[in-house]
Design an enzyme around this catalytic site. Structure first.
Site, short mmCIF file in Angstrom:
data_model
loop_
_atom_site.label_atom_id
_atom_site.label_comp_id
_atom_site.label_asym_id
_atom_site.label_seq_id
_atom_site.Cartn_x
_atom_site.Cartn_y
_atom_site.Cartn_z
N GLY A 101 0.82 -1.21 0.00
CA GLY A 101 0.00 0.00 0.00
C GLY A 101 0.85 1.26 0.00
O GLY A 101 0.34 2.36 -0.18
N GLY A 102 2.16 1.09 0.18
CA GLY A 102 3.05 2.26 0.20
C GLY A 102 3.04 3.05 -1.09
O GLY A 102 3.14 4.27 -1.08
N PHE A 103 2.92 2.35 -2.22
CA PHE A 103 2.92 3.07 -3.50
C PHE A 103 1.69 3.96 -3.62
O PHE A 103 1.72 5.00 -4.25
CB PHE A 103 2.99 2.10 -4.68
CG PHE A 103 3.09 2.80 -6.01
CD1 PHE A 103 4.26 3.43 -6.40
CD2 PHE A 103 1.99 2.88 -6.85
CE1 PHE A 103 4.36 4.10 -7.61
CE2 PHE A 103 2.07 3.54 -8.07
CZ PHE A 103 3.26 4.16 -8.44
N CYS A 129 7.29 -14.78 -32.50
CA CYS A 129 6.70 -15.20 -31.23
C CYS A 129 5.89 -16.48 -31.44
O CYS A 129 5.18 -16.62 -32.43
CB CYS A 129 5.78 -14.09 -30.69
SG CYS A 129 4.95 -14.52 -29.14
N CYS A 177 3.65 -17.63 -29.12
CA CYS A 177 2.53 -17.67 -28.18
C CYS A 177 1.24 -18.08 -28.90
O CYS A 177 1.14 -18.03 -30.13
CB CYS A 177 2.35 -16.34 -27.46
SG CYS A 177 1.47 -15.05 -28.38
N CYS A 190 -0.13 -15.39 -31.36
CA CYS A 190 0.59 -15.23 -32.63
C CYS A 190 0.43 -16.45 -33.54
O CYS A 190 0.53 -16.34 -34.76
CB CYS A 190 2.06 -14.94 -32.35
SG CYS A 190 2.32 -13.28 -31.67
N GLN A 231 14.83 2.75 0.19
CA GLN A 231 14.47 4.02 -0.44
C GLN A 231 15.69 4.95 -0.43
O GLN A 231 16.79 4.54 -0.09
CB GLN A 231 13.28 4.64 0.29
CG GLN A 231 11.97 3.89 0.12
CD GLN A 231 11.37 4.03 -1.27
OE1 GLN A 231 11.89 4.75 -2.14
NE2 GLN A 231 10.25 3.35 -1.52
N ASP A 285 6.08 1.31 3.39
CA ASP A 285 7.11 2.34 3.25
C ASP A 285 6.49 3.60 2.65
O ASP A 285 5.33 3.60 2.24
CB ASP A 285 8.22 1.85 2.32
CG ASP A 285 7.73 1.66 0.88
OD1 ASP A 285 6.56 1.27 0.70
OD2 ASP A 285 8.51 1.91 -0.05
N GLY A 343 11.08 3.32 -5.03
CA GLY A 343 11.26 4.72 -5.38
C GLY A 343 11.89 4.96 -6.73
O GLY A 343 12.39 6.04 -7.01
N ASP A 359 8.20 -6.29 -11.36
CA ASP A 359 6.75 -6.30 -11.62
C ASP A 359 6.38 -4.98 -12.26
O ASP A 359 7.07 -3.97 -12.08
CB ASP A 359 5.95 -6.44 -10.31
CG ASP A 359 5.78 -5.09 -9.62
OD1 ASP A 359 4.70 -4.49 -9.74
OD2 ASP A 359 6.75 -4.61 -8.99
#
Length: 378
Positions: free
Chosen positions: A95-97, A305, A307, A310, A190, A147, A217, A267
């Site tokens: 939740g810091g972001f 690709c 996948c 494709c 950070q 954070d 950060g 991520d």
């Protein structure tokens, strides 16, 4: 400790690490990209599709799940894995972001952060203890310490106070953690672009017994050369026997550059977000399939690709779906983009194994078009 890191090899050409992270819900090889499933779903994708494309770990969002449906409902369902029918590993952010991204709706104090619910306007309060309690209830394999993620740029004085607060909050997170035998907890370094503050933050956090360490950060508006420079002096400050996670980074060039600088986990919402406006990642660079020039293009999104998308669907068909606002079109572009990044990380791991990640970077950047003047990046 429920999260362990196994080092397999160091690339002689770049110093990048090949490793394996072991969790209560399986192991995954690193460097690894984690698809983001904010509200207990990776947008438009089923768990079966994620498994099919090779995702071993996904990320969910503590703040958003706290608001909807509520961590009590997820806990009653048997935890996040059962709730969303996902057998692989799950990492939850703290939740810091949101403290950063919802800056117009919050007020930071020593005890925590006063929020206004971005949906209803209701007053809320999120503290280190509350963030850990929510994540304990969700039952993720890897939890993140609460954070503050300061904006870029921020003054040295602001950043110093923020780093010191984040260190105090980190201690409170460890004390509040009720399931240390079942869930790992990562600390977040950070300090913005300031080397001495990154050093102070890393020193504070590595003195505590976290299961792994994140570099936070970054990817908050700073130029990429600044991010790379920060990684160059920050990653060596982190323990070699624990996972290193770069938060919020998902463009192909930054994944490769991050791996070269010793990062194990990444991520980002980027591949799923751009997919919904028809932007695709391909081996030859960015492709905006909704553009008119693809109306009669019956070739795949990416001829290189393999996948499912494709192999079975054309640019013309996908363009038609997206122009018609058909959900299936967004599903196809999302599937392709996630597959592309997961495949890219597999190629990065192979290149580390063969001591040629530097060469791979040059070849990829050349083919992708990053070396061209005015290259279109994400």
């Amino acid at each position: 400790m429920p999260i362990t890191y196994e080092h397999i090899k160091t690339c002689k050409q770049t110093g990048a690490r090949l490793g394996r992270v072991h969790t209560p819900h399986g192991s995954f090889d690193t460097p690894m990209f984690m698809p983001v499933g904010t509200l207990a779903t990776v947008k438009t994708m089923s768990p079966e599709e994620l498994e099919e494309m090779g995702a071993k770990i996904i990320l969910s969002n503590t703040y958003h799940l706290w608001l909807r449906p509520g961590e009590d409902i997820v806990e009653e369902a048997g935890g996040l894995h059962k709730f969303m029918n996902w057998d692989g590993a799950i990492l939850t952010d703290s939740g810091g972001f949101q403290v950063f991204s919802l800056s117009d709706l919050r007020d930071i104090e020593e005890q925590g952060v006063h929020f206004r619910n971005h949906i209803s306007g209701e007053k809320l309060f999120l503290s280190p203890e509350k963030a850990i309690q929510i994540q304990n209830s969700l039952g993720s394999d890897i939890m993140m310490a609460f954070d503050e993620c300061p904006p870029y740029p921020a003054s040295h004085n602001y950043m110093k106070a923020s780093v010191e607060r984040t260190s105090r909050w980190a201690e409170r997170c460890l004390e509040a953690h009720k399931r240390p035998g079942e869930q790992g907890l990562f600390g977040i370094v950070q300090g913005g672009e300031y080397e001495e503050l990154r050093r102070q933050s890393a020193r504070d956090l590595t003195s505590l017994d976290f299961s792994g360490y994140a570099v936070g950060g970054l990817s908050v508006g700073e130029p990429k050369d600044v991010m790379n420079k920060v990684l160059e002096f920050t990653t060596p400050m982190l323990p070699t026997n624990k996972p290193r996670y770069l938060m919020g980074v998902g463009s192909p060039d930054s994944l490769i550059d991050g791996a070269i600088r010793g990062i194990d986990m990444f991520d980002c919402v980027l591949p799923t977000r751009v997919a919904r406006n028809g932007t695709c990642m391909t081996s030859n660079g960015r492709l905006v399939v909704r553009n008119a020039k693809y109306a009669r293009d019956f070739g795949p999104l990416d001829p290189n690709c393999s996948c499912h998308v494709c192999r079975n669907y054309s640019r013309a068909y996908i363009r038609h779906l997206i122009k018609a606002n058909e959900t299936f079109g967004f599903r196809l572009t999302t599937y392709h983009n996630l597959y592309f990044l997961l495949e890219l990380m597999m190629q990065v791991r192979e290149a580390i194994k063969e001591d040629r990640l530097g060469d791979f970077r040059e070849e990829f950047f050349e083919q992708y078009g990053f070396n061209k003047p005015n290259a279109k990046n994400f």
